[in-house]
Design an enzyme around this catalytic site. Structure first.
Site, mmCIF file in Angstrom:
data_model
loop_
_atom_site.group_PDB
_atom_site.id
_atom_site.type_symbol
_atom_site.label_atom_id
_atom_site.label_comp_id
_atom_site.label_asym_id
_atom_site.label_seq_id
_atom_site.Cartn_x
_atom_site.Cartn_y
_atom_site.Cartn_z
ATOM 1 N N SER A 1 -17.491 -35.095 130.401
ATOM 2 C CA SER A 1 -17.299 -34.406 129.061
ATOM 3 C C SER A 1 -17.764 -32.942 128.922
ATOM 4 O O SER A 1 -18.500 -32.942 129.505
ATOM 5 C CB SER A 1 -17.409 -35.206 128.019
ATOM 6 O OG SER A 1 -17.157 -34.525 126.870
ATOM 7 N N TYR B 1 -23.975 -38.590 122.120
ATOM 8 C CA TYR B 1 -22.975 -38.672 123.194
ATOM 9 C C TYR B 1 -23.326 -37.537 124.161
ATOM 10 O O TYR B 1 -22.893 -37.824 125.257
ATOM 11 C CB TYR B 1 -21.681 -38.222 122.482
ATOM 12 C CG TYR B 1 -20.351 -38.425 123.373
ATOM 13 C CD1 TYR B 1 -20.077 -39.573 124.008
ATOM 14 C CD2 TYR B 1 -19.437 -37.086 123.323
ATOM 15 C CE1 TYR B 1 -18.803 -39.383 124.809
ATOM 16 C CE2 TYR B 1 -18.235 -37.205 123.998
ATOM 17 C CZ TYR B 1 -17.982 -38.260 124.888
ATOM 18 O OH TYR B 1 -17.059 -38.277 125.910
#
Length: 256
Positions: A135, A148
């Site tokens: 990501s 995250y």
């Protein structure tokens, strides 16, 4: 399943990016093995793809289960480590350690478990490719996203280190880093099923990425000649200029 077709294992293969990737690779001539924690979406996606697909329930954080699945395969040509996800958006001072632990176990240890089990088979395949879905959060942090970001940075670190360790072999290691992707479940999961909070993530964004956009990048990287490796591929929607700057409003696409 025809043994002459290469085999791709896709974790998190029942929904979202995993399902879209399986669909594209099957159309490109691969047999696909969809692995995930929930039977229903796996069954549905495999049925939609047809005879090129099979599926199995798998928790990638369970190394014994991963080893048993991959150890039972005769061949393996491509691995797409897509299982992952985000939980919560709390600042560090209020972070839920259990959520952080879950994100780390799935995104990092899950990737480790799959790669470690798959390497012996991959080293025998002429098309050996590992694709890790990371990501942009692994590159640039943002408020509320520390847990995250830590997990996805860990995914990218595995890719980068593995590429060094496999230098001199034919195995490719690709790290794909999507920005804003609107899928059915990602934001809902992050916000514990709060549909209103999930909708705000994409509110007024003109054409966020969709799962098939990421899947197209996976297909591109996998289908390149074996001597070509895409080390890192970062993709964002045009509306997202950076992790901290997203334009919310209509864009004149000059279509037609």
């Amino acid at each position: 399943m025809a043994q002459s077709r290469p085999l791709a294992l896709i974790t998190g293969g029942g929904t979202g990016i995993g399902a879209a990737t399986a669909t594209r690779l099957a159309a490109a001539g691969f047999d696909v093995l969809l692995a995930g924690r929930r039977l229903e979406p796996l069954t549905s996606t495999a049925a939609r793809i047809g005879t090129a697909a099979r599926h199995t329930v798998l928790d990638v954080t369970d190394p014994e289960a991963v080893g048993e699945l991959i150890g039972g395969l005769d061949r393996l040509d491509v691995v797409v480590n897509n299982a992952g996800g985000a939980l919560g958006l709390a600042p560090v001072a209020e972070a839920d350690a259990a959520q952080w632990r879950t994100m780390f176990e799935v995104n990092v240890l899950g990737t480790l478990n799959v790669v470690r089990a798959a390497l012996p088979l991959l080293l025998r395949s002429p098309r050996a490719t590992i694709v890790d879905i990371s990501s942009t959060a692994g590159e640039i942090v943002y408020e509320g996203g520390a847990g995250y970001a830590v997990a996805k940075h860990g995914t990218s670190v595995i890719s980068e280190t593995l590429r060094l360790e496999l230098s001199g072999t034919h195995v490719r290691v690709v790290d794909i880093r999507p920005g804003m992707v609107a899928t059915d479940e990602f934001a809902l999961t992050r916000f514990g099923g709060d549909a209103a909070a999930a909708a705000k993530v994409y509110a007024d964004v003109d054409r966020p990425l969709v799962a098939d956009d990421v899947a197209a990048c996976v297909e591109f990287a996998v289908q390149l000649p074996q001597h070509v490796n895409i080390d890192t591929l970062t993709l964002r929607p045009v509306a997202q200029a950076a992790q901290h700057k997203t334009y919310r409003g209509p864009i004149d696409w000059h279509e037609g």
